[in-house]
Write a protein that holds these residues in place. Structure first.
Motif, mmCIF file in Angstrom:
data_model
loop_
_atom_site.group_PDB
_atom_site.id
_atom_site.type_symbol
_atom_site.label_atom_id
_atom_site.label_comp_id
_atom_site.label_asym_id
_atom_site.label_seq_id
_atom_site.Cartn_x
_atom_site.Cartn_y
_atom_site.Cartn_z
ATOM 1 N N SER A 175 -16.048 -3.176 2.141
ATOM 2 C CA SER A 175 -15.127 -3.508 1.054
ATOM 3 C C SER A 175 -14.803 -2.200 0.338
ATOM 4 O O SER A 175 -15.614 -1.272 0.310
ATOM 5 C CB SER A 175 -15.744 -4.518 0.088
ATOM 6 O OG SER A 175 -16.879 -3.965 -0.542
ATOM 7 N N VAL A 176 -13.607 -2.140 -0.218
ATOM 8 C CA VAL A 176 -13.182 -0.915 -0.892
ATOM 9 C C VAL A 176 -12.058 -1.244 -1.868
ATOM 10 O O VAL A 176 -11.256 -2.145 -1.629
ATOM 11 C CB VAL A 176 -12.733 0.162 0.133
ATOM 12 C CG1 VAL A 176 -11.490 -0.273 0.885
ATOM 13 C CG2 VAL A 176 -12.523 1.501 -0.527
ATOM 14 N N GLN A 177 -12.052 -0.553 -2.988
ATOM 15 C CA GLN A 177 -10.941 -0.593 -3.935
ATOM 16 C C GLN A 177 -10.390 0.820 -3.946
ATOM 17 O O GLN A 177 -11.061 1.747 -4.416
ATOM 18 C CB GLN A 177 -11.417 -0.972 -5.335
ATOM 19 C CG GLN A 177 -11.869 -2.396 -5.462
ATOM 20 C CD GLN A 177 -12.344 -2.630 -6.882
ATOM 21 O OE1 GLN A 177 -13.432 -2.226 -7.244
ATOM 22 N NE2 GLN A 177 -11.505 -3.278 -7.670
ATOM 23 N N PHE A 178 -9.179 1.005 -3.438
ATOM 24 C CA PHE A 178 -8.664 2.356 -3.284
ATOM 25 C C PHE A 178 -8.386 3.051 -4.613
ATOM 26 O O PHE A 178 -8.382 4.277 -4.662
ATOM 27 C CB PHE A 178 -7.438 2.372 -2.371
ATOM 28 C CG PHE A 178 -7.813 2.253 -0.922
ATOM 29 C CD1 PHE A 178 -8.359 3.323 -0.239
ATOM 30 C CD2 PHE A 178 -7.654 1.060 -0.250
ATOM 31 C CE1 PHE A 178 -8.741 3.225 1.085
ATOM 32 C CE2 PHE A 178 -8.019 0.947 1.077
ATOM 33 C CZ PHE A 178 -8.567 2.032 1.749
ATOM 34 N N ASP A 179 -8.208 2.296 -5.691
ATOM 35 C CA ASP A 179 -8.018 2.958 -6.984
ATOM 36 C C ASP A 179 -9.333 3.558 -7.504
ATOM 37 O O ASP A 179 -9.326 4.407 -8.393
ATOM 38 C CB ASP A 179 -7.387 2.025 -8.017
ATOM 39 C CG ASP A 179 -8.160 0.736 -8.221
ATOM 40 O OD1 ASP A 179 -8.896 0.324 -7.307
ATOM 41 O OD2 ASP A 179 -8.007 0.136 -9.292
ATOM 42 N N LEU A 180 -10.464 3.149 -6.924
ATOM 43 C CA LEU A 180 -11.773 3.699 -7.293
ATOM 44 C C LEU A 180 -12.452 4.390 -6.101
ATOM 45 O O LEU A 180 -13.657 4.629 -6.118
ATOM 46 C CB LEU A 180 -12.689 2.583 -7.808
ATOM 47 C CG LEU A 180 -12.203 1.835 -9.042
ATOM 48 C CD1 LEU A 180 -13.108 0.661 -9.341
ATOM 49 C CD2 LEU A 180 -12.110 2.767 -10.229
ATOM 50 N N MET A 213 0.831 -1.186 0.000
ATOM 51 C CA MET A 213 0.000 0.000 0.000
ATOM 52 C C MET A 213 0.875 1.249 0.000
ATOM 53 O O MET A 213 1.818 1.335 0.772
ATOM 54 C CB MET A 213 -0.862 0.032 1.272
ATOM 55 C CG MET A 213 -2.270 -0.414 1.087
ATOM 56 S SD MET A 213 -3.335 0.122 2.433
ATOM 57 C CE MET A 213 -3.605 -1.390 3.287
ATOM 58 N N SER A 214 0.521 2.186 -0.833
ATOM 59 C CA SER A 214 1.261 3.441 -0.852
ATOM 60 C C SER A 214 0.923 4.251 0.406
ATOM 61 O O SER A 214 -0.045 3.966 1.107
ATOM 62 C CB SER A 214 0.898 4.253 -2.097
ATOM 63 O OG SER A 214 -0.408 4.771 -1.976
ATOM 64 N N LYS A 215 1.714 5.258 0.670
ATOM 65 C CA LYS A 215 1.476 6.071 1.865
ATOM 66 C C LYS A 215 0.138 6.797 1.790
ATOM 67 O O LYS A 215 -0.552 6.954 2.786
ATOM 68 C CB LYS A 215 2.613 7.079 2.052
ATOM 69 C CG LYS A 215 3.887 6.423 2.510
ATOM 70 C CD LYS A 215 4.957 7.449 2.823
ATOM 71 C CE LYS A 215 6.203 6.726 3.291
ATOM 72 N NZ LYS A 215 7.223 7.665 3.741
ATOM 73 N N ILE A 216 -0.241 7.221 0.603
ATOM 74 C CA ILE A 216 -1.526 7.901 0.433
ATOM 75 C C ILE A 216 -2.672 6.945 0.748
ATOM 76 O O ILE A 216 -3.615 7.302 1.455
ATOM 77 C CB ILE A 216 -1.660 8.472 -0.998
ATOM 78 C CG1 ILE A 216 -0.645 9.593 -1.197
ATOM 79 C CG2 ILE A 216 -3.075 8.959 -1.260
ATOM 80 C CD1 ILE A 216 -0.529 10.074 -2.623
ATOM 81 N N VAL A 217 -2.584 5.740 0.234
ATOM 82 C CA VAL A 217 -3.622 4.739 0.482
ATOM 83 C C VAL A 217 -3.659 4.390 1.966
ATOM 84 O O VAL A 217 -4.738 4.230 2.547
ATOM 85 C CB VAL A 217 -3.404 3.484 -0.394
ATOM 86 C CG1 VAL A 217 -4.311 2.349 0.032
ATOM 87 C CG2 VAL A 217 -3.633 3.827 -1.856
ATOM 88 N N GLN A 218 -2.504 4.298 2.599
ATOM 89 C CA GLN A 218 -2.460 4.003 4.034
ATOM 90 C C GLN A 218 -3.154 5.106 4.830
ATOM 91 O O GLN A 218 -3.915 4.824 5.752
ATOM 92 C CB GLN A 218 -1.017 3.840 4.510
ATOM 93 C CG GLN A 218 -0.381 2.555 4.052
ATOM 94 C CD GLN A 218 1.087 2.453 4.449
ATOM 95 O OE1 GLN A 218 1.692 3.406 4.932
ATOM 96 N NE2 GLN A 218 1.676 1.287 4.233
#
Length: 99
Positions: free
Chosen positions: A35-40, A1-6
């Motif tokens: 549930s989640v998709q962080f790219d969306l 996970m990238s820092k932004i996603v974290q």
């Protein structure tokens, strides 16, 4: 996970903890899942509030619990800088799987 996603995940989990605490006041509430998709994100976020039996689930629907929790989730995430376009699509109540 990238820092932004974290960082997003930490904000999201904090909001979900508060939603879980609020939902506990409703009779029959069992647990929360998401549930989640962080790219969306945030459109991909789906929060489910589970109820232990069908009668309590139907009572919660009738008393507008879903709308109250949707508004609260929207407000909590907005305070954290996350805007939900349509909170009605992001939080749903779910009854038991028993028939």
């Amino acid at each position: 996970m990238s820092k932004i996603v974290q960082r997003l995940n930490v904000k999201l989990l904090a909001a979900l903890e508060q939603i879980d605490e609020e939902a506990k006041q409703f009779e029959g509430y069992s647990h929360l899942s998401h549930s989640v998709q962080f790219d969306l994100f945030p459109s991909s976020l789906l929060v489910l509030c589970h109820f232990s039996n069908e009668q309590q689930f139907q009572a919660a629907l009738a008393s507008d619990v879903e709308t109250k929790l949707q508004k609260h989730l929207h407000k909590l995430l907005l305070k954290k800088g996350i805007v939900l376009k349509d909170p009605k699509m992001n939080l749903k109540l779910k009854g038991s799987l028993e028939v």
